[in-house]
Design an enzyme around this catalytic site. Structure first.
Site, PDB file in Angstrom:
ATOM      1  N   GLY A   1       0.818  -1.208   0.000  1.00 23.99           N
ATOM      2  CA  GLY A   1       0.000   0.000   0.000  1.00 23.99           C
ATOM      3  C   GLY A   1       0.853   1.259   0.000  1.00 23.99           C
ATOM      4  O   GLY A   1       0.398   2.336   0.372  1.00 23.99           O
TER       5      GLY A   1
ATOM      6  N   ASP B   1      -1.321   8.713  -5.845  1.00 27.33           N
ATOM      7  CA  ASP B   1      -0.042   7.999  -5.750  1.00 27.33           C
ATOM      8  C   ASP B   1       0.980   8.560  -6.739  1.00 27.33           C
ATOM      9  O   ASP B   1       2.144   8.802  -6.398  1.00 27.33           O
ATOM     10  CB  ASP B   1      -0.240   6.505  -6.029  1.00 27.33           C
ATOM     11  CG  ASP B   1      -1.270   5.881  -5.103  1.00 27.33           C
ATOM     12  OD1 ASP B   1      -1.708   6.565  -4.164  1.00 27.33           O
ATOM     13  OD2 ASP B   1      -1.640   4.723  -5.333  1.00 27.33           O
TER      14      ASP B   1
HETATM   15  C1  GLA Z   1      -4.776   3.506  -4.093  1.00 26.40           C
HETATM   16  C2  GLA Z   1      -5.053   4.332  -5.344  1.00 26.40           C
HETATM   17  C3  GLA Z   1      -5.157   5.817  -4.997  1.00 26.40           C
HETATM   18  C4  GLA Z   1      -6.117   6.062  -3.859  1.00 26.40           C
HETATM   19  C5  GLA Z   1      -5.824   5.122  -2.691  1.00 26.40           C
HETATM   20  C6  GLA Z   1      -6.839   5.220  -1.600  1.00 26.40           C
HETATM   21  O1  GLA Z   1      -3.513   3.770  -3.571  1.00 26.40           O
HETATM   22  O2  GLA Z   1      -4.041   4.139  -6.297  1.00 26.40           O
HETATM   23  O3  GLA Z   1      -5.531   6.551  -6.143  1.00 26.40           O
HETATM   24  O4  GLA Z   1      -7.438   5.961  -4.274  1.00 26.40           O
HETATM   25  O5  GLA Z   1      -5.764   3.762  -3.105  1.00 26.40           O
HETATM   26  O6  GLA Z   1      -6.800   6.472  -1.008  1.00 26.40           O
END
Ligand code: GLA
Length: 386
Positions: A124, A173
């Site tokens: 994550g 991200d």
């Molecule tokens: C992932 C996605 C982001 C965002 C997050 C949750 O990392 O790539 O765009 O939506 O989940 O905040």
């Protein structure tokens, strides 16, 4: 262990013709608060980390990309002119970025490349955005005279996720990976693209990630379904309030009005998003005042919402959150898309050692495996190393 230029360069030399190319880096990210708000046009609060991807590239005078993943020990060759691209998902990220850059008019030519990363995969922390950004940045530099602006580079990465991997992610991200700045978080308005750097130096506290080592994988995950739920609720509200274009514009009263016309599940998802919108604003205020207790409170509330209403948690992450609460940690929550990965914890310095030891012991006792502790140091965004 920290990844160095040499780790990549030595393998590039070994794998190709003995010559060297240019080396670039792009980081993964953390997010203090504002989860699943980006694709709802809301605010996010990410920062780049020091871990990321390093890639070496050199033009090879053909129309082919010859790519070597040092970590996976896998080699793929594809043509820039192929419509379909390679099968291996790691190579599809590179292919997607090449094709999107070409669509923007960058005269991308064939190149040899090797890359490696020290941002844990599936934690994550946006290893995939780091991969997209490192190639978008590199191709802009090598073939595009750096004419493409940074926000567009972030969008190239996002479009790659959408079109080549099938993940309908928001912009957080890739934005964080491209724009990161050491010592700073960034508050981004995902609708307007406006953002500001926010020096982050919480005296007396540390940010620490606890990786549950449950692999979070957005490809094929219910991530896209969450997004669709939000869009359905926004569309229902829009019928009554045409000015509402996304959940960013919605409030509790509006959600109440459409409650009977949307599914119970969709309403729960929207409830989380509207709550998160408010929490982000409260955290901004609290940070201005140096009030980390409120920041922490909001983090716990976010976890609760992500777990109960948005339903993107898992037993391991809920357990890590409980452990933090029991230990008196200031704030703790799931970070990123969910379905595994890390919790992010705001821990006072005096509690740090006992918390980390406690988490390691208790998590191992319960799940038979060690969680990984990652101290957060906010690092720089995409850059050329040499
Ligand atoms: C992932 C996605 C982001 C965002 C997050 C949750 O990392 O790539 O765009 O939506 O989940 O905040």
């Amino acid at each position: 262990m920290k990844l160095t230029i040499d780790d990549v360069r030595s393998r590039f030399i070994e794998h190709f013709d003995g010559t060297t190319g240019s080396v670039y880096a792009s980081p993964g990210r953390i997010n203090l608060i504002g989860e699943h708000t980006d694709y709802n046009d809301g605010f996010v609060f990410p920062g780049a980390v020091q871990q990321g991807m390093i890639a070496e590239l050199k033009a090879n005078g053909t129309r082919n990309v010859r790519a070597y993943s040092i970590d996976l020990k896998d080699y793929v060759e594809f043509s820039l002119d192929d419509e379909k691209g390679p099968k291996a998902s790691w190579a599809r990220y590179i292919f997607g970025v090449c094709r999107e850059m070409m669509a923007l008019g960058v005269p991308v030519e064939g190149f040899n490349t090797a890359f490696a990363g020290d941002v844990p995969l599936g934690a994550g922390m946006s290893s995939s955005a780091a991969l997209e950004s490192v190639y978008a940045f590199a191709l802009n530099d090598m073939f595009g005279d750096n004419k493409i602006d940074k926000m567009t580079l972030a969008k190239v990465g996002q479009a790659t996720e959408h079109k080549y991997l099938g993940v309908n992610c928001g912009i957080m991200d890739q934005f964080a990976s491209v724009f990161g700045k050491a010592g700073n978080l960034m508050r981004l308005d995902c609708r307007s693209g406006e953002f500001e750097y926010f020096p982050f130096n919480p005296q007396g506290y540390k940010l620490v990630l606890v990786n549950s080592c449950v692999k979070h994988e957005l490809v094929g995950s219910p991530y896209n379904e969450r997004r669709l739920s939000c869009e359905r609720v926004a569309a229902a509200i829009n019928k009554l309030h045409p000015e509402v274009k996304s959940l960013r514009d919605a409030d509790w009263g509006m959600l109440y009005e459409v409650k009977e016309t949307v599914s119970e599940e969709d309403a729960k998802r929207a409830k989380y998003v509207i709550g998160e919108k408010e929490r982000v604003l409260k955290v901004c205020d609290a940070l201005e005042k140096g009030d980390y207790e409120t920041v922490g409170e909001m983090m716990y509330a976010t976890h609760e919402g992500l777990s109960k209403d948005y339903e993107v948690s898992c037993v391991e992450l809920d357990y890590l959150n409980d452990l933090a609460k029991e230990a008196g940690v200031t704030g703790s929550r799931i970070m990123g898309g969910g379905f595994g990965g890390c919790t992010i914890n705001l821990v006072s310095e005096e509690l740090y050692d006992s918390f980390v030891n406690d988490v390691k012991t208790k998590f191992r006792e319960k799940f038979g495996k060690d969680p990984i502790i990652i101290d957060v140091v906010i690092g720089d965004g995409s850059r050329k190393l040499c």
